[in-house]
Design a protein around this motif. Structure first.
Motif, PDB file in Angstrom:
ATOM      1  N   PRO A 159      -0.371   8.129  -9.118  1.00 11.97           N
ATOM      2  CA  PRO A 159      -1.474   9.095  -9.071  1.00 11.97           C
ATOM      3  C   PRO A 159      -2.345   8.971  -7.693  1.00 11.97           C
ATOM      4  N   ASP A 160      -2.101   7.825  -6.997  1.00 12.95           N
ATOM      5  CA  ASP A 160      -3.036   7.821  -5.852  1.00 12.95           C
ATOM      6  C   ASP A 160      -2.314   7.894  -4.705  1.00 12.95           C
ATOM      7  N   ALA A 161      -0.884   8.142  -4.643  1.00 10.59           N
ATOM      8  CA  ALA A 161      -0.034   8.419  -3.575  1.00 10.59           C
ATOM      9  C   ALA A 161       0.146   9.689  -3.397  1.00 10.59           C
ATOM     10  N   ASP A 192       1.061  -1.134   0.129  1.00 12.28           N
ATOM     11  CA  ASP A 192      -0.083   0.102  -0.010  1.00 12.28           C
ATOM     12  C   ASP A 192       0.944   1.322  -0.102  1.00 12.28           C
ATOM     13  N   LEU A 193       1.169   1.821  -1.256  1.00 10.48           N
ATOM     14  CA  LEU A 193       1.984   2.848  -1.127  1.00 10.48           C
ATOM     15  C   LEU A 193       1.416   4.437  -1.349  1.00 10.48           C
ATOM     16  N   LYS A 194       1.046   4.722  -0.103  1.00  6.82           N
ATOM     17  CA  LYS A 194       0.415   5.881   0.177  1.00  6.82           C
ATOM     18  C   LYS A 194       1.144   7.146   0.244  1.00  6.82           C
ATOM     19  N   ARG A 195       2.492   7.010   0.891  1.00  5.89           N
ATOM     20  CA  ARG A 195       3.573   8.283   0.811  1.00  5.89           C
ATOM     21  C   ARG A 195       4.843   7.703   0.495  1.00  5.89           C
ATOM     22  N   VAL A 196       5.289   8.351  -0.531  1.00  3.98           N
ATOM     23  CA  VAL A 196       6.449   7.726  -1.447  1.00  3.98           C
ATOM     24  C   VAL A 196       7.392   9.075  -1.482  1.00  3.98           C
ATOM     25  N   ASP A 217       6.311   4.921   2.870  1.00  2.00           N
ATOM     26  CA  ASP A 217       5.782   3.412   2.432  1.00  2.00           C
ATOM     27  C   ASP A 217       6.903   2.967   1.446  1.00  2.00           C
ATOM     28  N   LEU A 218       7.600   3.929   0.740  1.00  2.00           N
ATOM     29  CA  LEU A 218       8.781   3.577  -0.122  1.00  2.00           C
ATOM     30  C   LEU A 218       9.537   4.779  -0.397  1.00  2.00           C
TER      31      LEU A 218
END
Length: 437
Positions: free
Chosen positions: A64-66, A34-38, A143-144
């Motif tokens: 686009p969703d992160a 779940d990549l919310k904050r990259v 998250d990444l």
């Protein structure tokens, strides 16, 4: 082992985009589904020719969703302007690009102990290296984290990129200073083109000890010249371990080092105006060619964008005051002068940028005077005249014979390689700590 590699004489833009997509797909499996904050960590504009800017833009738009943020790994270089961010990173919103503040924007992580520094440098350096890193990197939850960078021969770490992104690119003042002076006293020509230098060995240890909790991956670019002497991507190395770096650095060593049987009498190097505004970065021309130039030879640096010496005002003042006038003089002054002791990385730069009196360095800057250039110990040439004589539209990469019979070796992008005699590169006194890995 690396997650994956893409290698070809010319890796296409389409293949690079596919590698970016695969990186994100594998990261969701290997690191976090779940990549919310990259966080994206590209180089600054001094490595724009690597394509890292548009690759960073592609990764940003592929999420686009992160919530994605970008920190160019400036070290202590001047932060980008909004226009420079747009030039390098395209459509990424400027408010998502954060300048690294090497003085006030770092968090203390740990120390690399003096005993380790002393052991790896054979006693040349014997001090702790503080690990102070960018506060957004350390204090915020990600998250990444994707490190994007160009692996190429380097004067401090043997080869650029990998964890250099953290310790120099996002390092604090004390980290950068202690690191650079350690590498300088150990010797620039002992570092260039070695897979693991003493300083990198220290960083590798620290990354394993102190940064294991970072959810990170490296996307490393290697480039080479094609049949038309154009720089093209020849390798993409993706992974989260030391082996990923070693694979990339070994390819760079094969493709980015030009060897000569005998030293060169004259090198003409061009530093691009849109990337190099200070001798601090334009002196890559000195670093990368010094092992190829003959005693009594000449390096001519044509640098139409150069307008200052240091990237920071205090470093600029230091260079103007003391100049590039040799290691013995510089280190003797370092023992007594408070302004030198305040910014040791500037002292390291004075050492790296000196020919030690062995060959002549002539600068043809776009925006510095003859008096300013000669004051720091270099010879001066008029930029317009040199651009006419050594016209980039006419000169070819490598050997050129001028109309009057002068023979010169022409290098259009010194920052993309290393030039050396076989004797100097194979000198047994050079210590590469990658042996056995």
């Amino acid at each position: 082992m690396a997650w994956f590699t893409v290698q070809a004489p010319h890796v296409s833009d389409t293949q690079i985009k596919e590698a970016c997509d695969r990186l994100l797909s594998e990261a969701r499996t290997r690191i976090n589904k779940d990549l919310k904050r990259v966080l994206l960590l590209p180089p600054d504009l001094t490595r724009a020719h690597s394509g890292a800017g548009w690759i960073t833009e592609y990764l940003y738009n592929a999420l686009p969703d992160a919530h994605v943020e970008v920190i160019p790994t400036l070290g202590q270089h001047v932060p980008h302007t909004e226009a420079e961010n747009k030039w390098m990173f395209g459509s990424i919103p400027n408010d998502r690009i954060f300048p690294h503040d090497w003085r006030n924007g770092v968090t203390k992580v740990a120390n690399i102990p003096a005993a380790m520094v002393k052991d790896t440098t054979d006693g040349a350096a014997d001090w702790d290296i503080p690990v102070d890193l960018n506060s957004k990197l350390i204090d915020e939850q990600w998250d990444l984290i994707i490190n994007v960078g160009h692996v190429v021969p380097h004067e401090v770490l043997g080869f650029a990129n990998h964890n250099k992104n953290y310790y120099i690119g996002l390092g604090g003042k004390d980290t950068i200073c202690a690191s650079h002076i350690a590498a300088a006293v150990y010797g620039i020509e002992n570092n260039l083109g070695c897979l693991i230098t003493p300083l990198r060995a220290c960083y590798n240890w620290s990354e394993n000890e102190h940064l294991q909790n970072l959810p990170d991956v490296y996307l490393q670019i290697v480039m080479q010249r094609d049949a038309n002497n154009k720089l093209v991507t020849s390798g993409i190395f993706v992974g989260d371990d030391l082996d990923t770096y070693l694979q990339a650095a070994k390819q760079s060593r094969e493709q980015n080092i030009t060897l000569f049987d005998k030293p060169i009498k004259k090198v003409v190097a061009v530093m691009q105006a849109d990337e190099f505004r200070a001798t601090w970065v334009a002196n890559k021309a000195v670093y990368r060619t010094r092992m190829a130039i003959a005693d009594g030879g000449e390096l001519l640096i044509i640098a139409p964008g150069v307008e200052r010496f240091g990237e920071q005002p205090e470093v600029d003042a230091l260079i103007r005051k003391y100049g590039y006038k040799g290691t013995p003089r510089t280190l003797a002054l370092y023992k007594t002068e408070a302004d030198m002791q305040e910014i040791p990385h500037g002292v390291a730069h004075l050492i790296h940028g000196s020919s030690e009196g062995r060959f002549h360095i002539t600068y043809a800057p776009g925006h510095l005077t003859k008096e300013e250039i000669e004051q720091v110990g270099y010879g001066y040439a008029d930029c317009e005249e040199m651009q006419k004589r050594y016209d980039p539209a006419v000169m070819k990469e490598g050997w050129n014979t001028m109309p009057d019979g002068e023979e010169v070796f022409y290098i259009s992008t010194p920052s993309a390689g290393l030039w050396a005699t076989k004797e100097k590169l194979d000198n047994p006194s050079r210590k590469d700590l990658s042996k056995g890995l």
